[in-house]
Structure formats: structure tokens, C-alpha cells
Design a protein around this motif. Structure first.
Motif, PDB file in Angstrom:
ATOM      1  N   ARG A 233     -28.494  26.942 -36.532  1.00  0.00           N
ATOM      2  CA  ARG A 233     -28.660  26.207 -35.267  1.00  0.00           C
ATOM      3  C   ARG A 233     -27.359  25.548 -34.842  1.00  0.00           C
ATOM      4  NH1 ARG A 233     -32.855  28.139 -34.410  1.00  0.00           N
ATOM      5  NH2 ARG A 233     -34.893  27.609 -35.241  1.00  0.00           N
ATOM      6  N   GLY A 234     -26.339  25.669 -35.678  1.00  0.00           N
ATOM      7  CA  GLY A 234     -25.045  25.054 -35.364  1.00  0.00           C
ATOM      8  C   GLY A 234     -24.308  25.857 -34.299  1.00  0.00           C
ATOM      9  N   LYS A 235     -23.103  25.406 -33.975  1.00  0.00           N
ATOM     10  CA  LYS A 235     -22.371  26.019 -32.860  1.00  0.00           C
ATOM     11  C   LYS A 235     -22.019  27.482 -33.164  1.00  0.00           C
ATOM     12  CE  LYS A 235     -19.601  22.351 -32.733  1.00  0.00           C
ATOM     13  NZ  LYS A 235     -20.458  21.354 -33.380  1.00  0.00           N
ATOM     14  N   LEU A 236     -21.319  27.715 -34.287  1.00  0.00           N
ATOM     15  CA  LEU A 236     -20.923  29.099 -34.561  1.00  0.00           C
ATOM     16  C   LEU A 236     -22.101  29.901 -35.121  1.00  0.00           C
ATOM     17  CD1 LEU A 236     -18.328  30.752 -34.306  1.00  0.00           C
ATOM     18  CD2 LEU A 236     -18.080  30.530 -36.762  1.00  0.00           C
ATOM     19  N   GLY A 237     -22.917  29.236 -35.945  1.00  0.00           N
ATOM     20  CA  GLY A 237     -24.073  29.910 -36.532  1.00  0.00           C
ATOM     21  C   GLY A 237     -24.978  30.488 -35.458  1.00  0.00           C
TER      22      GLY A 237
ATOM     23  N   PHE B 275     -31.681  29.183 -41.374  1.00  0.00           N
ATOM     24  CA  PHE B 275     -31.935  28.288 -42.504  1.00  0.00           C
ATOM     25  C   PHE B 275     -31.194  26.996 -42.199  1.00  0.00           C
ATOM     26  CE2 PHE B 275     -32.504  28.217 -47.327  1.00  0.00           C
ATOM     27  CZ  PHE B 275     -32.146  26.879 -47.461  1.00  0.00           C
ATOM     28  N   GLU B 276     -31.960  25.938 -42.023  1.00  0.00           N
ATOM     29  CA  GLU B 276     -31.328  24.677 -41.630  1.00  0.00           C
ATOM     30  C   GLU B 276     -31.530  23.594 -42.694  1.00  0.00           C
ATOM     31  OE1 GLU B 276     -29.469  22.974 -39.587  1.00  0.00           O
ATOM     32  OE2 GLU B 276     -28.689  24.685 -38.492  1.00  0.00           O
ATOM     33  N   GLN B 277     -30.971  22.427 -42.409  1.00  0.00           N
ATOM     34  CA  GLN B 277     -30.995  21.312 -43.380  1.00  0.00           C
ATOM     35  C   GLN B 277     -32.375  21.011 -43.931  1.00  0.00           C
ATOM     36  OE1 GLN B 277     -28.689  17.817 -42.356  1.00  0.00           O
ATOM     37  NE2 GLN B 277     -28.002  18.819 -40.495  1.00  0.00           N
ATOM     38  N   GLN B 278     -33.395  21.120 -43.038  1.00  0.00           N
ATOM     39  CA  GLN B 278     -34.752  20.728 -43.447  1.00  0.00           C
ATOM     40  C   GLN B 278     -35.493  21.849 -44.187  1.00  0.00           C
ATOM     41  OE1 GLN B 278     -33.610  21.087 -40.395  1.00  0.00           O
ATOM     42  NE2 GLN B 278     -34.928  22.486 -39.250  1.00  0.00           N
ATOM     43  N   ASP B 279     -34.802  23.005 -44.410  1.00  0.00           N
ATOM     44  CA  ASP B 279     -35.520  24.168 -44.953  1.00  0.00           C
ATOM     45  C   ASP B 279     -35.393  24.350 -46.462  1.00  0.00           C
ATOM     46  OD1 ASP B 279     -36.509  24.985 -42.468  1.00  0.00           O
ATOM     47  OD2 ASP B 279     -34.606  25.961 -41.976  1.00  0.00           O
ATOM     48  N   TRP B 280     -34.762  23.410 -47.139  1.00  0.00           N
ATOM     49  CA  TRP B 280     -34.522  23.618 -48.570  1.00  0.00           C
ATOM     50  C   TRP B 280     -35.809  23.747 -49.380  1.00  0.00           C
ATOM     51  CZ3 TRP B 280     -30.211  25.440 -50.545  1.00  0.00           C
ATOM     52  CH2 TRP B 280     -29.054  25.350 -49.777  1.00  0.00           C
ATOM     53  N   ASN B 281     -36.872  23.100 -48.912  1.00  0.00           N
ATOM     54  CA  ASN B 281     -38.138  23.219 -49.655  1.00  0.00           C
ATOM     55  C   ASN B 281     -38.690  24.642 -49.634  1.00  0.00           C
ATOM     56  OD1 ASN B 281     -38.158  20.610 -50.405  1.00  0.00           O
ATOM     57  ND2 ASN B 281     -39.427  19.890 -48.688  1.00  0.00           N
TER      58      ASN B 281
ATOM     59  N   SER C 111     -22.825  29.062 -42.638  1.00  0.00           N
ATOM     60  CA  SER C 111     -22.072  28.547 -41.491  1.00  0.00           C
ATOM     61  C   SER C 111     -22.369  27.052 -41.318  1.00  0.00           C
ATOM     62  CB  SER C 111     -22.456  29.330 -40.224  1.00  0.00           C
ATOM     63  OG  SER C 111     -21.713  28.855 -39.127  1.00  0.00           O
ATOM     64  N   VAL C 112     -22.013  26.302 -42.346  1.00  0.00           N
ATOM     65  CA  VAL C 112     -22.247  24.845 -42.318  1.00  0.00           C
ATOM     66  C   VAL C 112     -20.889  24.149 -42.202  1.00  0.00           C
ATOM     67  CG1 VAL C 112     -24.348  25.085 -43.708  1.00  0.00           C
ATOM     68  CG2 VAL C 112     -22.174  24.627 -44.857  1.00  0.00           C
ATOM     69  N   PRO C 113     -20.843  22.836 -41.906  1.00  0.00           N
ATOM     70  CA  PRO C 113     -19.536  22.167 -41.814  1.00  0.00           C
ATOM     71  C   PRO C 113     -18.696  22.388 -43.079  1.00  0.00           C
ATOM     72  CG  PRO C 113     -21.276  20.739 -40.990  1.00  0.00           C
ATOM     73  CD  PRO C 113     -21.955  21.936 -41.581  1.00  0.00           C
ATOM     74  N   ILE C 114     -17.382  22.495 -42.876  1.00  0.00           N
ATOM     75  CA  ILE C 114     -16.470  22.869 -43.970  1.00  0.00           C
ATOM     76  C   ILE C 114     -16.657  21.985 -45.205  1.00  0.00           C
ATOM     77  CG2 ILE C 114     -14.021  23.074 -44.628  1.00  0.00           C
ATOM     78  CD1 ILE C 114     -13.353  23.661 -41.737  1.00  0.00           C
ATOM     79  N   ASN C 115     -16.799  20.678 -44.974  1.00  0.00           N
ATOM     80  CA  ASN C 115     -16.856  19.766 -46.126  1.00  0.00           C
ATOM     81  C   ASN C 115     -18.164  19.897 -46.916  1.00  0.00           C
ATOM     82  OD1 ASN C 115     -18.252  18.657 -43.978  1.00  0.00           O
ATOM     83  ND2 ASN C 115     -17.911  16.562 -44.618  1.00  0.00           N
TER      84      ASN C 115
ATOM     85  N   ASP D  79     -19.552  34.001 -45.704  1.00  0.00           N
ATOM     86  CA  ASP D  79     -19.399  32.694 -45.042  1.00  0.00           C
ATOM     87  C   ASP D  79     -18.503  32.854 -43.826  1.00  0.00           C
ATOM     88  OD1 ASP D  79     -16.904  33.025 -46.451  1.00  0.00           O
ATOM     89  OD2 ASP D  79     -16.538  30.926 -46.011  1.00  0.00           O
ATOM     90  N   LEU D  80     -18.563  31.856 -42.926  1.00  0.00           N
ATOM     91  CA  LEU D  80     -17.762  31.915 -41.697  1.00  0.00           C
ATOM     92  C   LEU D  80     -16.727  30.790 -41.656  1.00  0.00           C
ATOM     93  CD1 LEU D  80     -20.620  32.459 -39.023  1.00  0.00           C
ATOM     94  CD2 LEU D  80     -19.285  34.201 -40.217  1.00  0.00           C
ATOM     95  N   THR D  81     -16.449  30.213 -42.817  1.00  0.00           N
ATOM     96  CA  THR D  81     -15.630  28.994 -42.870  1.00  0.00           C
ATOM     97  C   THR D  81     -14.192  29.229 -42.393  1.00  0.00           C
ATOM     98  OG1 THR D  81     -16.909  28.655 -44.887  1.00  0.00           O
ATOM     99  CG2 THR D  81     -15.233  27.008 -44.373  1.00  0.00           C
ATOM    100  N   SER D  82     -13.627  28.213 -41.753  1.00  0.00           N
ATOM    101  CA  SER D  82     -12.266  28.320 -41.213  1.00  0.00           C
ATOM    102  C   SER D  82     -11.190  28.325 -42.296  1.00  0.00           C
ATOM    103  CB  SER D  82     -11.984  27.163 -40.255  1.00  0.00           C
ATOM    104  OG  SER D  82     -12.950  27.128 -39.241  1.00  0.00           O
ATOM    105  N   VAL D  83     -11.544  27.872 -43.500  1.00  0.00           N
ATOM    106  CA  VAL D  83     -10.625  28.037 -44.637  1.00  0.00           C
ATOM    107  C   VAL D  83     -11.267  29.058 -45.565  1.00  0.00           C
ATOM    108  CG1 VAL D  83      -9.577  25.738 -44.531  1.00  0.00           C
ATOM    109  CG2 VAL D  83     -11.664  26.068 -45.832  1.00  0.00           C
TER     110      VAL D  83
ATOM    111  N   HIS E 225     -13.712  34.887 -41.283  1.00  0.00           N
ATOM    112  CA  HIS E 225     -13.310  33.771 -40.419  1.00  0.00           C
ATOM    113  C   HIS E 225     -13.192  34.278 -38.989  1.00  0.00           C
ATOM    114  CE1 HIS E 225     -10.197  30.494 -39.160  1.00  0.00           C
ATOM    115  NE2 HIS E 225     -11.376  30.326 -38.603  1.00  0.00           N
ATOM    116  N   PRO E 226     -14.214  33.998 -38.180  1.00  0.00           N
ATOM    117  CA  PRO E 226     -14.112  34.371 -36.764  1.00  0.00           C
ATOM    118  C   PRO E 226     -13.063  33.471 -36.109  1.00  0.00           C
ATOM    119  CG  PRO E 226     -16.367  33.787 -37.428  1.00  0.00           C
ATOM    120  CD  PRO E 226     -15.453  33.300 -38.488  1.00  0.00           C
ATOM    121  N   MET E 227     -12.032  34.093 -35.546  1.00  0.00           N
ATOM    122  CA  MET E 227     -10.921  33.303 -34.980  1.00  0.00           C
ATOM    123  C   MET E 227     -11.212  32.935 -33.532  1.00  0.00           C
ATOM    124  SD  MET E 227      -8.728  32.814 -37.317  1.00  0.00           S
ATOM    125  CE  MET E 227      -7.471  32.179 -36.241  1.00  0.00           C
ATOM    126  N   PHE E 228     -12.409  32.408 -33.303  1.00  0.00           N
ATOM    127  CA  PHE E 228     -12.791  32.010 -31.942  1.00  0.00           C
ATOM    128  C   PHE E 228     -13.875  30.955 -32.051  1.00  0.00           C
ATOM    129  CE2 PHE E 228     -16.541  34.574 -32.530  1.00  0.00           C
ATOM    130  CZ  PHE E 228     -16.101  35.682 -33.253  1.00  0.00           C
ATOM    131  N   GLY E 229     -14.059  30.257 -30.949  1.00  0.00           N
ATOM    132  CA  GLY E 229     -15.077  29.209 -30.921  1.00  0.00           C
ATOM    133  C   GLY E 229     -16.388  29.760 -30.392  1.00  0.00           C
TER     134      GLY E 229
END
Ligand code: NAD
Length: 297
Positions: free
Chosen positions: A29-33, A50-56, A71-75, A96-100, A120-124
């Protein structure tokens, strides 16, 4: 016509690629995802988010997946990979789609026994489609298993560029870290000097307006993403420090009044660019014409 060509390419992609794979996008549900959820769906795959609330329900969502894309935040990427792998079957491709790339790829290879690929998709997320957009990829394990994924991105018109994770991260220090950081400082300088922005705009012909737009657009985006990219590797701080030192050396050069030395250094940089200096002059002219045309619309 362009729309018809895209439609034909998409149909071709659906027919040619091994479609109807089961794909899960973690952070879908995120921007790139959400862009990748749309692209995979258009290709005919069955896609789950698969989102934050779906771990169960993690087991249920990922157990039969052919491909799981993180495709979650880098950190959060490392911890999500570690949490996720316990639910994956050994046949599932983990990507993964991470920028690093170095750390996420190392984590995926360490914790997942099955096929692994770093992208790494080089676009927004604001691109209408991925035609001509660069997607860097780093081979992880058993490339033949995920070739269909690279093929389907290529059929959507993306330019796939193979690179090692280390070389990717080194190049990104210049392409992203240095650029974003200097844009951040440029914006900070403008904000603190506080000129009237409407005066700057009214005096800006297309090239200056484009330059201002390239700075301004950074601040319309997610500060977390840019902070994560800039802070991702402390080794990059040394590069940024050298950049700051060169600024100071440049000021000293100005204060010395030595224009001959300025011109000599200018020539040295031109030599470094080689034929690309002339090439970039022509290329940017075409881009500026397009920008000018756009601003008239
Ligand atoms: P985002 O914040 O818009 O999306 C992240 C998503 O991850 C959100 O939907 C969030 O709910 C979800 N999420 C967070 N924690 C989670 C967890 N524990 N379990 C499951 N889901 C979780 O971020 P984004 O900009 O889409 O970036 C995602 C990734 O894409 C990053 O690795 C980034 O480096 C990469 N990327 C982003 C861009 C861009 O321009 N946005 C470009 C290239 C690469």
C-alpha cells in the motif's frame, strides 16, 4: 497512438511472460509498492498486498507465493526480511525494491535459502508507466528461477541494468546521496536567505525554472525516504565532507581574484566530462525545449 502502442506492448507482455504467478508485495500500500502491485496486476499475475497489520496471517498470505517483493521503508527492511523468511517456502523467490542494495541483498541471502534477487527501480511512484525507466538488479541466487520477473519488467519497457550490490551502492553515493544532499542544502540556503520566491520565478526562464523545480520537488516528497537514503551508509559522509571542502576551496579561489586559475579548473572539469560535455549540452537543449513546450500547455 502512444496509448495504443502501450496497450499492445502490455498484451504482448501478458502473452509472452509466464503470467499468473502468485506475487505478494510487502508494503504494497506504500508509494512504490502500490505502483508494483498495479504493474504486476496489469501483467496478469495474482497479486496480494502484505501490510503492517497482516503479520498474524503471514503464513497464509505468503506460503504459496511464487514471488515475495519487499517494499518497506529502508530502515525497516532488514528486520522485515528477517521476520518474513520464517514463512517462506524454499521455492519462493525473495526480492526487494530498496534504494540501497548491499545490506538487503546480504540479509536476503543469509536468511532465505531459495532464489533471491535485489531490485532498485530508479524512479519514483509518480511515473505513469515504466517505459524507458531504469531498473537496477543485483543477482542473488539461482537467476534462472527469477528470469521471468526480469523479462516481464523488460517487456513493460524498463531498462534492466545488472550491477553488483557494492558497485550499485558506490554509484548511488553520487547519483542519489550527493545529489539529494546538495539539493537539501540548496533548499536550506534558500529558506534561510529567504528571497521572495515569486521574484525568483518571474525572473526565471525555462532553464532556471527547471533548476528551481528540481530543488523544490525534493521538498514535496517523503523526508523519511531521503533521510534514509542519505544516512544509509556513513561511508558516504566522507564523500560529502570532501564536497564541502571543495566548496570552500572554490570560495578561496574567488577571494584570490585569480580568474585564470578558475578558467584552468573549468577546463580540467570539461576534460573529465570528455565528449559527454558536448553531448549533455545537446541533450539538455532537447529537454529544455520539451520543458518549454510543457510550460506553454
Ligand atoms: P512508503 O513509506 O510509501 O511505503 C512503505 C510501506 O511499507 C507502507 O505501506 C507501510 O505501511 C509498509 N510497512 C511498514 N512497515 C511494515 C511492516 N513491518 N510490515 C509490512 N509492511 C510494512 O515507502 P516507499 O517510498 O514506497 O519506499 C519503499 C521502498 O521502495 C524503500 O525501500 C525505498 O528505498 C524504495 N524506493 C522508493 C522510491 C520512491 O521514490 N518512493 C524509489 C525507489 C525505491
Amino acid at each position: 497512438l502512444e496509448q495504443k502502442i502501450k496497450q499492445a506492448n502490455l498484451q504482448h507482455a501478458q502473452q509472452t511472460t509466464n503470467s499468473n504467478k502468485r506475487i505478494v508485495v510487502v508494503g504494497g500500500r506504500g508509494k512504490l509498492g502500490s505502483l508494483f502491485v498495479r504493474l504486476f496486476t496489469e501483467l496478469g499475475h495474482s497479486v496480494s498486498v502484505f501490510e503492517q497489520q497482516d503479520w498474524n496471517n503471514a503464513q497464509q498470505i505468503v506460503e504459496h507465493a511464487d514471488l515475495v517483493v519487499v517494499s518497506v521503508p529502508i530502515n525497516l527492511t532488514s528486520s522485515v526480511i528477517k521476520q518474513l523468511v520464517g514463512y517462506l517456502s524454499a521455492e519462493t523467490i525473495l526480492a526487494d525494491l530498496t534504494s540501497v542494495k548491499a545490506q538487503p541483498l546480504a540479509d536476503m541471502l543469509e536468511y532465505h535459502a531459495g532464489p533471491v534477487v535485489g531490485l532498485h527501480p530508479m524512479f519514483g511512484p509518480d511515473v505513469p508507466d515504466i517505459h524507458d525507466q531504469v531498473v537496477a538488479y543485483c543477482d542473488g541466487r539461482t537467476p534462472q528461477q527469477y528470469q521471468w520477473l526480469l523479462d516481464s519488467l523488460a517487456l513493460l519497457g524498463a531498462k534492466l541494468t545488472k550491477v553488483t550490490a557494492e558497485s550499485h551502492d558506490k554509484s548511488m553515493a553520487f547519483i542519489q546521496v550527493m545529489r539529494h544532499f546538495s539539493t537539501f542544502v540548496y533548499g536550506l540556503h534558500l529558506q534561510q536567505e529567504n528571497p521572495k520566491i515569486t521574484d525568483l520565478i518571474s525572473l526565471s526562464s525555462p532553464i532556471y525554472r527547471l533548476e528551481l523545480a528540481m530543488v523544490g520537488r525534493l521538498f514535496a516528497q517523503d523526508s523519511q525516504l531521503y533521510a534514509d537514503i542519505i544516512y544509509s551508509n556513513p561511508a558516504n559522509f566522507q564523500l560529502l565532507k570532501r564536497f564541502a571542502e571543495r566548496f570552500n576551496e572554490g570560495i578561496q579561489l574567488l577571494e584570490s581574484g585569480d580568474k585564470a586559475l578558475f578558467k584552468q579548473e573549468f577546463a580540467d572539469v570539461r576534460r573529465w566530462f570528455g565528449d559527454y560535455a558536448e553531448h549533455f549540452l545537446k541533450e539538455s537543449r532537447v529537454m529544455l525545449e520539451a520543458a518549454h513546450h510543457y510550460s506553454e500547455l
